[in-house]
Design a protein around this motif. Structure first.
Motif, PDB file in Angstrom:
ATOM      1  N   ALA A 296       0.845  -1.199   0.000  1.00  0.00           N
ATOM      2  CA  ALA A 296       0.000   0.000   0.000  1.00  0.00           C
ATOM      3  C   ALA A 296       0.877   1.244   0.000  1.00  0.00           C
ATOM      4  N   PRO A 297       0.364   2.385  -0.464  1.00  0.00           N
ATOM      5  CA  PRO A 297       1.116   3.639  -0.358  1.00  0.00           C
ATOM      6  C   PRO A 297       1.384   3.967   1.116  1.00  0.00           C
ATOM      7  N   VAL A 298       2.585   4.440   1.405  1.00  0.00           N
ATOM      8  CA  VAL A 298       2.984   4.713   2.789  1.00  0.00           C
ATOM      9  C   VAL A 298       3.291   6.198   2.959  1.00  0.00           C
ATOM     10  N   LEU A 299       2.682   6.802   3.952  1.00  0.00           N
ATOM     11  CA  LEU A 299       2.948   8.191   4.321  1.00  0.00           C
ATOM     12  C   LEU A 299       3.647   8.181   5.670  1.00  0.00           C
ATOM     13  N   MET A 300       4.906   8.621   5.710  1.00  0.00           N
ATOM     14  CA  MET A 300       5.623   8.703   6.975  1.00  0.00           C
ATOM     15  C   MET A 300       5.025   9.841   7.805  1.00  0.00           C
ATOM     16  N   LEU A 301       4.778   9.546   9.084  1.00  0.00           N
ATOM     17  CA  LEU A 301       4.183  10.530   9.989  1.00  0.00           C
ATOM     18  C   LEU A 301       4.923  10.391  11.311  1.00  0.00           C
ATOM     19  N   THR A 302       5.872  11.303  11.581  1.00  0.00           N
ATOM     20  CA  THR A 302       6.853  11.059  12.614  1.00  0.00           C
ATOM     21  C   THR A 302       7.425  12.349  13.171  1.00  0.00           C
ATOM     22  N   TYR A 303       8.131  12.245  14.294  1.00  0.00           N
ATOM     23  CA  TYR A 303       8.859  13.380  14.852  1.00  0.00           C
ATOM     24  C   TYR A 303      10.279  13.446  14.290  1.00  0.00           C
ATOM     25  N   SER A 304      10.706  12.455  13.538  1.00  0.00           N
ATOM     26  CA  SER A 304      12.079  12.372  13.027  1.00  0.00           C
ATOM     27  C   SER A 304      12.215  13.180  11.744  1.00  0.00           C
ATOM     28  N   GLY A 305      12.936  14.301  11.806  1.00  0.00           N
ATOM     29  CA  GLY A 305      13.100  15.137  10.632  1.00  0.00           C
ATOM     30  C   GLY A 305      14.521  15.202  10.112  1.00  0.00           C
ATOM     31  N   GLU A 306      15.397  14.290  10.566  1.00  0.00           N
ATOM     32  CA  GLU A 306      16.784  14.305  10.117  1.00  0.00           C
ATOM     33  C   GLU A 306      16.865  14.018   8.627  1.00  0.00           C
ATOM     34  N   SER A 307      17.756  14.718   7.936  1.00  0.00           N
ATOM     35  CA  SER A 307      17.830  14.586   6.484  1.00  0.00           C
ATOM     36  C   SER A 307      18.138  13.158   6.058  1.00  0.00           C
ATOM     37  N   GLU A 308      19.006  12.471   6.817  1.00  0.00           N
ATOM     38  CA  GLU A 308      19.345  11.093   6.449  1.00  0.00           C
ATOM     39  C   GLU A 308      18.136  10.176   6.555  1.00  0.00           C
ATOM     40  N   VAL A 309      17.309  10.412   7.565  1.00  0.00           N
ATOM     41  CA  VAL A 309      16.111   9.586   7.748  1.00  0.00           C
ATOM     42  C   VAL A 309      15.103   9.859   6.637  1.00  0.00           C
ATOM     43  N   VAL A 310      14.908  11.138   6.324  1.00  0.00           N
ATOM     44  CA  VAL A 310      13.979  11.498   5.252  1.00  0.00           C
ATOM     45  C   VAL A 310      14.425  10.879   3.932  1.00  0.00           C
ATOM     46  N   GLN A 311      15.702  11.017   3.634  1.00  0.00           N
ATOM     47  CA  GLN A 311      16.234  10.486   2.378  1.00  0.00           C
ATOM     48  C   GLN A 311      16.068   8.965   2.311  1.00  0.00           C
ATOM     49  N   GLU A 312      16.376   8.293   3.400  1.00  0.00           N
ATOM     50  CA  GLU A 312      16.261   6.830   3.418  1.00  0.00           C
ATOM     51  C   GLU A 312      14.810   6.396   3.269  1.00  0.00           C
ATOM     52  N   ALA A 313      13.890   7.108   3.903  1.00  0.00           N
ATOM     53  CA  ALA A 313      12.473   6.765   3.790  1.00  0.00           C
ATOM     54  C   ALA A 313      11.997   6.853   2.345  1.00  0.00           C
ATOM     55  N   LEU A 314      12.405   7.905   1.649  1.00  0.00           N
ATOM     56  CA  LEU A 314      12.010   8.041   0.249  1.00  0.00           C
ATOM     57  C   LEU A 314      12.652   6.963  -0.607  1.00  0.00           C
ATOM     58  N   ARG A 315      13.902   6.631  -0.309  1.00  0.00           N
ATOM     59  CA  ARG A 315      14.585   5.587  -1.070  1.00  0.00           C
ATOM     60  C   ARG A 315      13.902   4.237  -0.888  1.00  0.00           C
ATOM     61  N   LEU A 316      13.351   4.010   0.295  1.00  0.00           N
ATOM     62  CA  LEU A 316      12.728   2.734   0.604  1.00  0.00           C
ATOM     63  C   LEU A 316      11.267   2.650   0.164  1.00  0.00           C
ATOM     64  N   GLY A 317      10.735   3.745  -0.377  1.00  0.00           N
ATOM     65  CA  GLY A 317       9.403   3.645  -0.961  1.00  0.00           C
ATOM     66  C   GLY A 317       8.308   4.496  -0.363  1.00  0.00           C
ATOM     67  N   ALA A 318       8.633   5.373   0.584  1.00  0.00           N
ATOM     68  CA  ALA A 318       7.589   6.233   1.157  1.00  0.00           C
ATOM     69  C   ALA A 318       7.032   7.171   0.099  1.00  0.00           C
TER      70      ALA A 318
END
Length: 232
Positions: free
Chosen positions: A75-97
């Motif tokens: 299913a489409p995934v929308l990250m909803l989190t307190y984590s705003g670190e650039s590395e985390v954001v980048q990894e989330a998009l790479r993994l399919g968010a």
């Protein structure tokens, strides 16, 4: 038609709040399951087959980033989190968010809009996540921080996966650059700013990219680009 959602967050107060917010704002949105960790989210998603999964990053047992690529296949995934670190954001998009929202940066109506957009294949980001992506892309593209020319990157300076995809899909250097930014989650305005071109030019590139990737939405194009969808 009802839009179904799975909410995954280790904080029960956050889960309850999101459920109340979504269902209270839109009678056609229904939270079909809540999950306290990534493993439970996977089980719930396989069982309920929701239209969208809201996913936290830091959870016990199986965290959000570990569960993300498996969830994104369902299913489409929308990250909803307190984590705003650039590395985390980048990894989330790479993994399919399909989008990334940082708590405290969106209104109730903006959350509903983000859920609807991600379901439709349109990426959504709050300012911290968007700025993190722009910063990463610019740092990677500029290298030494010098100003970048308006022309496309030379082929030899492209990342290896971009070089590979240029040959596979027949994209020009600039088209490959734009597609890689799309896969990183940037919207047209952010791509235009990063590449120092107009939004109209970005749209023209995207139209050609979609034709070459046999795609009609950003999600389909990203899946082809990342190798998770076979071209027909």
């Amino acid at each position: 038609m009802t839009l179904t959602v799975v909410v995954a967050d280790d904080n029960p107060v956050v889960r309850a709040g999101l459920t109340s917010l979504l269902e209270g704002r839109r009678p056609d949105i229904r939270v079909v399951a809540e999950a306290q960790d990534g493993g439970t989210a996977l089980e719930a998603t396989r069982r309920a087959r929701p239209d969208v999964v809201l996913l936290d990053v830091r959870m016990p047992l199986l965290d959000g980033l570990t569960a993300l690529p498996h969830l994104a296949r369902l299913a489409p995934v929308l990250m909803l989190t307190y984590s705003g670190e650039s590395e985390v954001v980048q990894e989330a998009l790479r993994l399919g968010a399909g989008g990334y929202l940082v708590h405290g940066e969106f209104t109730a109506e903006e959350l509903v809009t983000a859920v609807l957009d991600v379901r439709a294949g349109r990426a959504r980001f709050t300012p911290t996540a968007a700025n993190a992506l722009v910063g990463v892309v610019r740092a990677t593209a500029h290298g030494d921080g010098s100003a970048r020319s308006a022309g496309a990157l030379q082929f030899g300076r492209m990342p290896s996966h971009v070089q590979r995809n240029v040959g596979q899909f027949g994209l020009s250097g600039r088209e490959a650059e734009v597609m890689d930014l799309i896969a990183s989650g940037l919207n047209n305005r952010q791509i235009a700013d990063t590449c120092f071109i107009s939004e109209k030019t970005v749209k023209n590139h995207i139209n050609r990219i979609f034709a070459k990737l046999h795609s009609t939405t950003r999600s389909e194009a990203i899946a082809a680009w990342l190798g998770t969808r076979t071209l027909t």
